[in-house]
Design a protein around this motif. Structure first.
Motif, short mmCIF file in Angstrom:
data_model
loop_
_atom_site.label_atom_id
_atom_site.label_comp_id
_atom_site.label_asym_id
_atom_site.label_seq_id
_atom_site.Cartn_x
_atom_site.Cartn_y
_atom_site.Cartn_z
N ALA A 144 3.72 3.23 -4.39
CA ALA A 144 2.42 2.77 -5.17
C ALA A 144 1.73 1.67 -4.46
CB ALA A 144 2.92 2.18 -6.24
N THR A 145 0.52 1.63 -4.66
CA THR A 145 -0.21 0.41 -4.18
C THR A 145 -0.34 -0.65 -5.28
OG1 THR A 145 -1.46 1.99 -3.01
CG2 THR A 145 -2.60 -0.17 -3.45
N VAL A 146 -0.22 -2.00 -4.83
CA VAL A 146 -0.30 -3.07 -5.93
C VAL A 146 -1.39 -4.04 -5.37
CG1 VAL A 146 1.02 -5.06 -6.75
CG2 VAL A 146 2.11 -2.80 -5.97
N LYS A 147 -2.56 -4.24 -6.16
CA LYS A 147 -3.54 -5.12 -5.42
C LYS A 147 -3.64 -6.26 -6.52
CE LYS A 147 -6.57 -1.56 -3.30
NZ LYS A 147 -7.83 -0.92 -3.23
N VAL A 148 -4.17 -7.42 -6.02
CA VAL A 148 -4.35 -8.51 -6.84
C VAL A 148 -5.55 -8.37 -7.72
CG1 VAL A 148 -5.06 -10.98 -6.76
CG2 VAL A 148 -3.54 -9.90 -4.85
N ILE B 58 7.80 -7.34 -6.40
CA ILE B 58 7.19 -6.12 -5.91
C ILE B 58 7.70 -5.55 -4.56
CG2 ILE B 58 4.78 -5.02 -5.43
CD1 ILE B 58 3.68 -7.60 -7.02
N GLY B 59 8.15 -4.12 -4.65
CA GLY B 59 8.17 -3.54 -3.42
C GLY B 59 9.90 -3.48 -3.14
N ASP B 60 10.71 -3.49 -4.13
CA ASP B 60 12.27 -3.37 -3.81
C ASP B 60 12.59 -1.93 -3.49
OD1 ASP B 60 13.75 -2.55 -6.77
OD2 ASP B 60 11.36 -3.26 -6.85
N ARG B 61 11.99 -0.86 -4.07
CA ARG B 61 12.50 0.48 -4.19
C ARG B 61 12.36 0.84 -2.54
NH1 ARG B 61 12.35 4.86 -7.42
NH2 ARG B 61 12.75 6.97 -6.30
N THR C 250 0.83 -1.16 0.09
CA THR C 250 0.06 -0.03 0.11
C THR C 250 0.82 1.11 0.12
OG1 THR C 250 -1.82 -1.06 1.14
CG2 THR C 250 -1.81 1.16 1.13
N GLU C 251 0.54 2.17 -0.89
CA GLU C 251 1.30 3.34 -0.96
C GLU C 251 1.34 4.13 0.37
OE1 GLU C 251 0.88 7.39 -3.82
OE2 GLU C 251 -0.44 5.67 -4.18
N GLY C 252 2.52 4.70 0.75
CA GLY C 252 2.64 5.35 1.77
C GLY C 252 3.22 4.36 3.23
N GLU C 253 3.05 3.05 3.02
CA GLU C 253 3.39 2.11 4.25
C GLU C 253 4.70 2.18 4.26
OE1 GLU C 253 1.59 -1.37 3.68
OE2 GLU C 253 -0.46 -0.69 4.61
N ASP D 158 -1.48 7.38 -6.54
CA ASP D 158 -2.24 8.08 -6.04
C ASP D 158 -3.70 7.77 -6.63
OD1 ASP D 158 -0.22 9.93 -4.83
OD2 ASP D 158 0.41 10.70 -7.09
N GLY D 159 -3.99 6.72 -6.66
CA GLY D 159 -5.26 6.08 -7.32
C GLY D 159 -5.11 5.99 -8.73
N ASN D 160 -4.15 6.37 -9.49
CA ASN D 160 -4.31 6.18 -11.00
C ASN D 160 -3.52 5.27 -11.35
OD1 ASN D 160 -5.53 9.04 -11.54
ND2 ASN D 160 -3.61 9.70 -10.56
#
Length: 178
Positions: A57-61, A44-47, A10-13, A31-33
């Motif tokens: 960013a947010t990543v959803k299944v 996913i999530g290395d940065r 989730t973005e911001g976590e 940002d929802g886009n």
């Protein structure tokens, strides 16, 4: 295991792990886009782990189910250490800088031409990082060609290897897709 609509990150976590998507698909948004889709196998999530920063960013299944392996931040950092893997990830992240705007790119020269447009060598005005920018005239594309272009885009997104060109970002205006 996660199900459709469930967040992987989730973005911001604050990032504490790397997700390895073993089976299924997910969508990335900022940002929802919507940014892009990811298909297994991918990571996913290395940065956030490399730079000690919040998730960008947010990543959803998006598939019915997704199967993930998760590496803790410490295990991930131990694996990449100071190796070429870390250098590859850092280079990729620099190229995909979240503040990369189309208006910040300066065209240097045309380096290729095809039936639907041209490829230009462009440079970011501040960072001086150079990119190949494919410019395709929208008016010339029929539906089949639009599908082929979207397929090419997805293939470029999914391809992550130091010996291949990396698709960084897409843009569009009234006349072109980039």
């Amino acid at each position: 295991k996660k199900v459709a609509g469930e967040a992987i990150i989730t973005e911001g976590e604050i990032g504490d792990s790397l997700a390895l998507l073993i089976e299924g698909s997910a969508a990335i948004s900022k940002d929802g886009n919507f940014i892009c889709d990811k298909e297994a196998p991918t990571y996913i999530g290395d940065r956030a782990l490399l730079y000690d920063e919040p998730r960008t960013a947010t990543v959803k299944v998006t598939s019915a189910e997704a199967y993930l392996w998760v590496l803790s931040k410490q295990v991930f950092l131990d694996i990449v250490g100071t190796t070429g893997i870390r250098e590859h990830l850092e280079q990729r992240n620099r190229m995909q800088g979240s503040d990369l705007k189309f208006t910040d790119l300066f065209a240097i020269k045309v380096i290729g031409q095809g039936g639907f447009g041209v490829v230009k060598l462009v440079e970011h005005v501040d960072t001086k990082v150079q990119y190949a920018l494919k410019c395709v005239r929208r008016a010339k594309l029929n539906e089949s060609e639009k599908r082929a272009l979207l397929s090419e885009r997805q293939t470029m997104i999914d391809s992550d290897h130091p010996m291949l060109l990396r698709m960084v970002r897409t843009y569009r205006d009234d006349d072109f897709v980039y």
